[in-house]
Design an enzyme around this catalytic site. Structure first.
Site, short mmCIF file in Angstrom:
data_model
loop_
_atom_site.label_atom_id
_atom_site.label_comp_id
_atom_site.label_asym_id
_atom_site.label_seq_id
_atom_site.Cartn_x
_atom_site.Cartn_y
_atom_site.Cartn_z
N ASP A 251 0.84 -1.20 0.00
CA ASP A 251 0.00 0.00 0.00
C ASP A 251 0.87 1.25 0.00
OD1 ASP A 251 -2.10 -1.69 0.13
OD2 ASP A 251 -2.91 -0.93 2.03
N ALA A 252 1.97 1.16 0.76
CA ALA A 252 2.83 2.34 0.87
C ALA A 252 3.47 2.68 -0.48
CB ALA A 252 3.92 2.08 1.91
N TYR B 20 2.20 1.96 -3.35
CA TYR B 20 1.11 2.50 -4.18
C TYR B 20 0.91 3.98 -3.85
CZ TYR B 20 -3.46 3.23 -6.27
OH TYR B 20 -4.48 3.73 -7.01
N ARG C 214 -30.68 3.12 -12.60
CA ARG C 214 -31.68 2.52 -13.47
C ARG C 214 -32.87 3.45 -13.69
NH1 ARG C 214 -36.21 -0.75 -13.03
NH2 ARG C 214 -36.63 -1.74 -15.03
N CYS D 124 -37.96 7.32 33.71
CA CYS D 124 -37.75 8.20 34.87
C CYS D 124 -38.77 9.33 34.95
CB CYS D 124 -36.34 8.78 34.87
SG CYS D 124 -36.08 9.94 33.52
N CYS E 88 -34.76 11.91 26.30
CA CYS E 88 -34.89 12.11 27.74
C CYS E 88 -33.64 12.85 28.20
CB CYS E 88 -35.00 10.76 28.46
SG CYS E 88 -34.75 10.92 30.24
S1 IVH Z 1 -29.58 -9.16 -16.08
C1 IVH Z 1 -32.74 -7.42 -18.95
N1 IVH Z 1 -28.22 -10.25 -14.18
O1 IVH Z 1 -32.25 -7.69 -11.06
C2 IVH Z 1 -31.88 -8.26 -18.12
N2 IVH Z 1 -29.83 -8.61 -13.59
O2 IVH Z 1 -35.20 -7.74 -10.95
C3 IVH Z 1 -30.87 -7.44 -17.46
N3 IVH Z 1 -29.92 -8.11 -11.19
O3 IVH Z 1 -32.87 -4.50 -12.22
C4 IVH Z 1 -30.64 -7.81 -16.10
N4 IVH Z 1 -28.35 -9.51 -10.60
O4 IVH Z 1 -30.56 -4.87 -11.36
C5 IVH Z 1 -29.18 -9.36 -14.49
N5 IVH Z 1 -26.89 -11.28 -12.60
C6 IVH Z 1 -27.84 -10.40 -12.90
C7 IVH Z 1 -28.49 -9.61 -11.93
C8 IVH Z 1 -29.48 -8.73 -12.30
C9 IVH Z 1 -29.21 -8.61 -10.19
C10 IVH Z 1 -30.98 -7.10 -11.02
C11 IVH Z 1 -31.02 -6.02 -12.03
C12 IVH Z 1 -32.47 -5.83 -12.36
C13 IVH Z 1 -33.16 -6.68 -11.36
C14 IVH Z 1 -34.42 -7.24 -11.95
#
Ligand code: IVH
Length: 683
Positions: free
Chosen positions: A38-39, A41, A141, A417, A430
């Protein structure tokens, strides 16, 4: 580089250093196999930072120095995704999984069907966009079509490369991918422990902690939240072709992204069911939260033949685990007084088993939360348990036509109390501090806890007994206890009574930082307590410090300084402290050598992180800790890749195994003594 280098020299050196740092980041975070300390780095990092400061025009947003976060944003911007981020069709029902498989085989009649199965990570979904290999955007998302731009936050996540790696598999012109931002269980627990110690609300689960961090406006806070990102899907790629999901995963791995290690290529439903069962059995040992598995058709061309609905692709399916959530009914709501005087509404529920644990109480946090969720006695509610955290009431389930009880009201006076409560924000407090029996139990227990005076045998039950029987009416009474007084108490025998009293006497020799932490001042956790002790040296100096003097210390904000001065200004607290100080012997901390208080950098073990596990034969934990901290080391509670030494005594816990797994250097007592002696010679 002493003389100022020319611009060209500097530009070359910046490139070189960046490449080198990126390489080491990759080895550390993705390969889990660092080649330099680490150092070393840090040394490279500082060289680069210095050059960038000298030549600001050479600073690029994807420089390895840009992971620390920048000035807060006024708000998050909504942007469109490169391609829609669809959801997944899902269920917990094996019959529906079979139906998915049958439908898919029928639609693709004649084609060879192969699946990739992966864990379904329980975090926050994220889109990452790379142009010519450079990270240009990170988007939450959102509603699937648009999301919030969180690029500055994403840049602070170490497992997200700021630049893709160019290997045998060239970096594509454009890559939009999808992954999940998660918080590893160990990091989540440590974060919650920190929050609790600072008197703040812990997060309900790692998903909330990760999603919340991602949407923070101040990326410097995000940089302190230990997040990780697993990549699992390519939304758009230009400049290269990927034919299968298996290849997608391999490519992303090659480009330097974190890709989960659990995915398998399978063909039959039976195999998928076995994979599901296997992962469910290992669910608690993975180190991150998952809520099921995702089954994806491997062949990308075949996927296109199936297409998507507006909601989900027809080529993937999520087969979920039974949730760690259950429905139950609220039998009562009581107000519980914590050690800092905060009065928390607690739901008493019809006992219900959630993931193997029977749950009958859940926190409702504060008056505003109760109002927001509108839960009342008799209501049906959904309760969630995540990891080791206190169960949470997630929501009320409406039952139309059912008569409901009156809304819950916080009591006007302390249930322990009877002192009138004061309102501070959403919280009721309290103000009777050390004189309130309920707080006294909490304070007594906290005072003896591991990071405070570390009094073995002073658990919550014993603290309750001491207060209930009147043996301890005020905190200092603890030091007047005799074995004879303890003997008649339930659970005590001659030996345990003597041991506890001896333990208390021994604990009376205590470092300023531990003593200060043990007082349980709101906002003052172990780190702040240590920083204050280092800065001021004596307890008297801390007690006398003004808000201004306190705020001069890194990490001490206005809220904290106000809590501290308010605590010491209180007359009751002052009397109590004087009595307490007549019973303990404080071990004073060497104050900082220079005014800036940054002497730790000069000490022989500065920058090292040490974890103790098991008892050392010849030192108490406190002594050992004091010795090594005096040399500049930081003592931390959990083992990670960043730990320098794990010091192992008798009956070590799981930390030893973890150290061995991570390749962290392990020392026994002799090794520890050698390290300290060596350090003392140097220092
Ligand atoms: S694939 C259209 N792979 O699950 C397919 N999604 O309930 C794209 N998620 O919003 C998704 N692990 O955020 C995929 N191994 C994985 C996943 C995954 C978690 C989440 C993803 C999605 C949600 C759907």
């Amino acid at each position: 580089m002493n003389a100022k280098p020319s611009r060209r020299q500097a530009a070359e050196r910046v490139e070189e250093l960046s490449a080198e740092l990126r390489h080491h980041e990759y080895l550390y975070h993705v390969k889990d196999a660092p080649e330099i300390s680490d150092a070393a780095y840090d040394e490279l990092f500082h060289q680069l930072k210095a050059l960038e400061e000298q030549f600001p025009e050479l600073l690029s947003p994807d420089s390895p120095t840009q992971r620390v976060g920048g000035a807060p944003l006024p708000g998050l911007e909504t942007v469109e995704h490169t391609a829609a981020m669809l959801s997944l069709d899902s269920s917990q029902d094996a019959a529906l999984l079979r139906r998915f498989d049958a439908r898919l085989r029928k639609a693709l009649a004649g084609a060879e069907i192969r699946y990739v199965v992966e864990p379904k990570l329980d975090g926050a979904s994220l889109e990452l966009v790379y142009e010519e290999g450079r990270l240009i955007r990170g988007v939450t998302r959102g509603d699937g079509r648009t999301g919030e731009e969180v690029t500055v936050n994403v840049r602070t996540i170490p497992s997200v490369p700021l630049r893709l790696r160019n290997t045998d598999r060239p970096v594509p012109r454009l890559l939009a991918l999808r992954g999940e931002v998660i918080m590893l269980a160990s990091a989540f627990e440590a974060l919650n422990e920190r929050l609790i110690q600072a008197g703040k609300e812990p997060f309900a689960n790692p998903r909330n902690a990760a999603a919340g961090a991602l949407r923070q406006l101040d990326s410097r806070i995000v940089a302190q939240r230990p997040l990780a990102t697993y990549a699992y899907d390519v939304l758009v790629v230009e400049g290269t072709q990927l034919k299968t999901q298996w290849e997608v995963l391999a490519a992303m791995r090659d480009w330097g992204l974190w890709v989960n290690a659990e995915p398998r290529r399978l063909t039959t439903v039976e195999e998928i069911l076995a994979y599901h069962k296997n992962l469910e059995d290992r669910r608690d040992d993975l180190g991150y939260e998952i809520d099921g598995i995702v089954i994806k058709l491997d062949d990308i061309e075949l996927r296109q033949r199936l297409g998507s609905t507006s909601h989900h692709p027809r080529w993937a399916y999520a087969y979920k685990f039974p949730p760690r959530r259950e429905v139950t009914r609220i039998l009562g709501i009581l107000a519980s007084v914590g050690r800092t005087g905060r009065v928390t509404p607690v739901a008493i529920m019809n006992p219900v088993e959630i993931g193997g644990v029977t749950v009958s109480r859940a926190t409702l946090h504060n008056r505003e939360e109760v109002a927001r969720k509108d839960v009342r006695v008799g209501d049906k509610v959904r309760v969630e348990r995540a990891g080791d955290v206190i169960p949470q009431v997630v929501e009320r389930i409406d039952e139309p036509g059912r008569e409901r009880a009156e809304p819950f009201r916080m009591p006007a006076t302390c249930p322990s109390c009877d002192t009138p409560l004061v309102e501070r924000g959403p919280f009721s407090i309290c103000p009777n501090a050390f004189a309130c029996p309920a707080q006294l139990v909490g304070r007594l227990f906290h005072f003896g806890s591991r990071h405070a005076l570390d009094i073995e045998g002073l658990g919550e039950e014993t603290a309750t007994l001491f207060v209930q029987t009147g043996l301890v009416k005020q905190l200092p009474d603890l030091f007047d206890l005799t074995p004879d007084q303890l003997l008649p108490l339930e659970g005590f025998a001659a030996k345990s009574a003597t041991n506890l009293v001896e333990g208390i006497d021994k604990a009376a020799h205590v470092e300023v930082a531990r003593f200060l932490f043990g007082l349980g001042i709101p906002e003052v956790g172990t780190t702040v307590a240590r920083d204050l002790a280092r800065h001021f040296g004596t307890f008297a100096a801390i007690r006398a410090a003004s808000e201004e003097q306190l705020r001069a210390i890194d990490g001490v904000g206005p809220r904290m300084s106000e809590e501290i001065t308010t605590f010491f200004a209180d007359e009751h607290n002052a009397q109590l402290l004087d009595r307490l100080l007549s019973k303990v012997h404080l071990i004073e901390t060497e104050p900082a050598k220079n005014a800036e208080g940054n002497e730790a950098g000069d000490l022989p073990l500065a920058g090292t992180k040490v974890v103790f596990t098991g008892g050392l034969p010849h030192f108490t934990r406190q002594e050992a800790k004091a010795k090594i901290e005096a040399l500049g080391a930081r003592v931390v509670s959990s083992v990670s890749k960043k730990t320098t030494y794990v010091i192992v005594g008798e009956d070590p816990g799981s930390k030893l195994a973890k150290a061995q797994k991570l390749g962290v250097e392990v020392l026994d007592e002799a090794g520890f003594v050698a390290l300290v002696e060596d350090g003392e010679r140097k220092g």
